[in-house]
Design an enzyme around this catalytic site. Structure first.
Site, short mmCIF file in Angstrom:
data_model
loop_
_atom_site.label_atom_id
_atom_site.label_comp_id
_atom_site.label_asym_id
_atom_site.label_seq_id
_atom_site.Cartn_x
_atom_site.Cartn_y
_atom_site.Cartn_z
CE1 TYR A 1 -3.43 -2.73 0.76
CE2 TYR A 1 -4.61 -0.69 1.09
CZ TYR A 1 -4.62 -2.04 0.86
OH TYR A 1 -5.81 -2.69 0.75
CG ASP B 1 -13.61 -7.20 2.22
OD1 ASP B 1 -13.22 -6.49 3.17
OD2 ASP B 1 -14.10 -6.75 1.16
CE LYS C 1 1.99 -17.84 -2.98
NZ LYS C 1 1.18 -19.08 -3.02
CG ASP D 1 -1.86 -20.24 -1.60
OD1 ASP D 1 -1.34 -20.23 -0.46
OD2 ASP D 1 -1.33 -20.81 -2.57
CG ASP E 1 -8.05 -4.74 1.64
OD1 ASP E 1 -9.00 -4.25 2.29
OD2 ASP E 1 -8.00 -4.74 0.39
C1 IPM Z 1 -10.38 -1.18 3.92
C2 IPM Z 1 -10.57 -0.57 2.58
C3 IPM Z 1 -9.39 0.34 2.26
C4 IPM Z 1 -8.14 -0.51 2.29
C5 IPM Z 1 -9.51 1.12 0.93
C6 IPM Z 1 -10.79 1.90 0.84
C7 IPM Z 1 -8.33 2.01 0.71
O1 IPM Z 1 -10.74 -1.55 1.61
O2 IPM Z 1 -10.27 -0.43 4.92
O3 IPM Z 1 -10.37 -2.41 4.02
O4 IPM Z 1 -7.82 -1.19 1.31
O5 IPM Z 1 -7.46 -0.51 3.32
MN MN Z 2 -10.88 -3.58 2.41
#
Ligand code: IPM
Ligand code: MN
Length: 358
Positions: free
Chosen positions: A142, A253, A192, A225, A249
């Site tokens: 990032y 999710d 990884k 993975d 990240d």
């Molecule tokens: C998160 C989001 C952010 C990230 C984006 C919006 C920059 O996806 O907080 O998970 O990737 O960190």
């Molecule tokens: Mn995110």
């Protein structure tokens, strides 16, 4: 206690969900005799529109001077065509970096009232799931060097760099180990290492650090993975999951969806001071913005984490968690977690009912 809270509502559903969290915080202040003040500040697309940049200096200054920061979400199609360094997301990354918030905690827990919202087969989640993702937040790909160029042979080309120092790895390993000590004493560290040099350093450093400073914590390595597969195959095996910025990240999710909806997952970002940044892990959902249908629970839980982790208000944190549980078990649902036989309500009403249940 007197606390000054900076509020970065942001874009899309950001204003609705931060309003919802503020309503709950106001009720907490009233009930527990605190005095909270809220200062709205610009970040993301709304900041681009108002002052031409996603992270105005004024916002950074006032966030740093606050006791803590509550954030909604940033981004939307309106700003998608802007170059990378002027996008709304750049504002979010910028504030994390400017405040030195290297430690991002994302607890994905399956609420018993929402067991049916998990897309996994019931037997995989029936004994509960709680995955605490500890994500490194101010390093890695990032923030590494990046560029675009025209390669003589390949034509248009772009690159980003994953780069980690021992110091960056150690300080996030410490957070994961400290958390694990209070829980099951197990950390799964994701990398990884079969391909990436930065991952091999990550793996070596995490082990050396944990063995030296947290001898009673067991660290197991898992390739990213495989981790992605294991989260859907047997999510209950995990407790603390330690990751780099990008792997965290992605996996957070996935973990969120396993527990029902990304609309339920809160996160805290902290550095070396008590002033942190608290936000839902979901995005700005421009398609449903302004319709009062967004799920405010992730942001409400983020506000609860602020009370606990920045202000030391453990009782108030627990009260919000119980109020959310009660509201869910009374059958109230926003659209994203709606199921048969439940009562569908909007963002504002969800906040009102949670506040009422405090
Ligand atoms: C998160 C989001 C952010 C990230 C984006 C919006 C920059 O996806 O907080 O998970 O990737 O960190
Ligand atoms: Mn995110």
């Amino acid at each position: 206690m007197k606390k000054h809270i900076a509020v970065l509502a942001g874009d899309g559903i950001g204003p609705e969900i931060t309003d919802a969290a503020i309503a709950v915080l106001k009720k907490i202040a009233e009930k527990y005799g605190h005095e909270f003040t809220f200062e709205p500040l610009l970040l993301g697309g709304c900041a681009i529109d108002a002052c031409g940049e996603p992270l105005p200096a004024h916002t950074v200054e006032h966030c740093r001077a606050s006791d803590s920061v509550l954030l909604g979400a940033v981004g939307g199609p309106k700003w998608d065509a802007l170059p990378g360094d002027r996008r709304p997301e750049k504002g979010l990354l910028g504030i994390r970096k400017a405040m030195g918030l290297y430690s991002n905690i994302r607890p994905a827990k399956l609420w018993s009232a929402l067991a049916d919202a998990s897309p996994l087969k019931r037997h995989l989640v029936e004994n509960g799931v709680e995955i605490i993702v500890v994500r490194e937040l101010t390093g890695g790909i990032y923030f590494g060097e990046r560029g675009v160029c025209t390669d003589e042979e390949l034509g248009e080309t772009a690159w980003d760099t994953e780069k980690y120092s021992v110091k960056e790895i150690e300080r996030i390993a410490r957070i994961a180990c400290e958390l694990a000590e209070k829980r099951t004493k197990r950390v799964v560290s994701v990398d990884k290492a079969n391909v990436l040099e930065s991952s091999r350093l990550w793996r070596r450093t995490v082990h050396a650090y944990a063995e030296k400073h947290y001898p009673d914590v067991t660290v197991t390595d898992m390739l990213v993975d495989n981790a992605a597969m294991q989260i859907v195959k047997d999510p209950a095996q995990f407790d603390v999951l330690l990751t780099s910025n990008m792997f965290g990240d992605i996996l957070s999710d996935e973990a969120a969806q396993v527990t029902g909806s990304i609309g339920m997952l809160a996160s805290s970002s902290l550095g070396d001071t008590a002033c942190g940044l608290y936000e839902p892990i979901h995005g700005s959902a421009p398609d449903i913005a302004g319709k009062d249908v967004a799920n405010p629970i992730a942001t409400i839980l983020a506000a609860a984490m602020m009370l606990r982790d920045s202000f030391g208000m453990t009782e108030e944190y627990a009260a919000i968690e119980r109020a959310v549980e009660k509201t869910l078990s009374d059958g109230f649902r926003t659209a994203d977690i709606m199921s048969e036989g439940m009562k569908k309500i909007g963002c504002r009403e969800m906040a009102r009912r949670i506040a009422e249940n405090l």
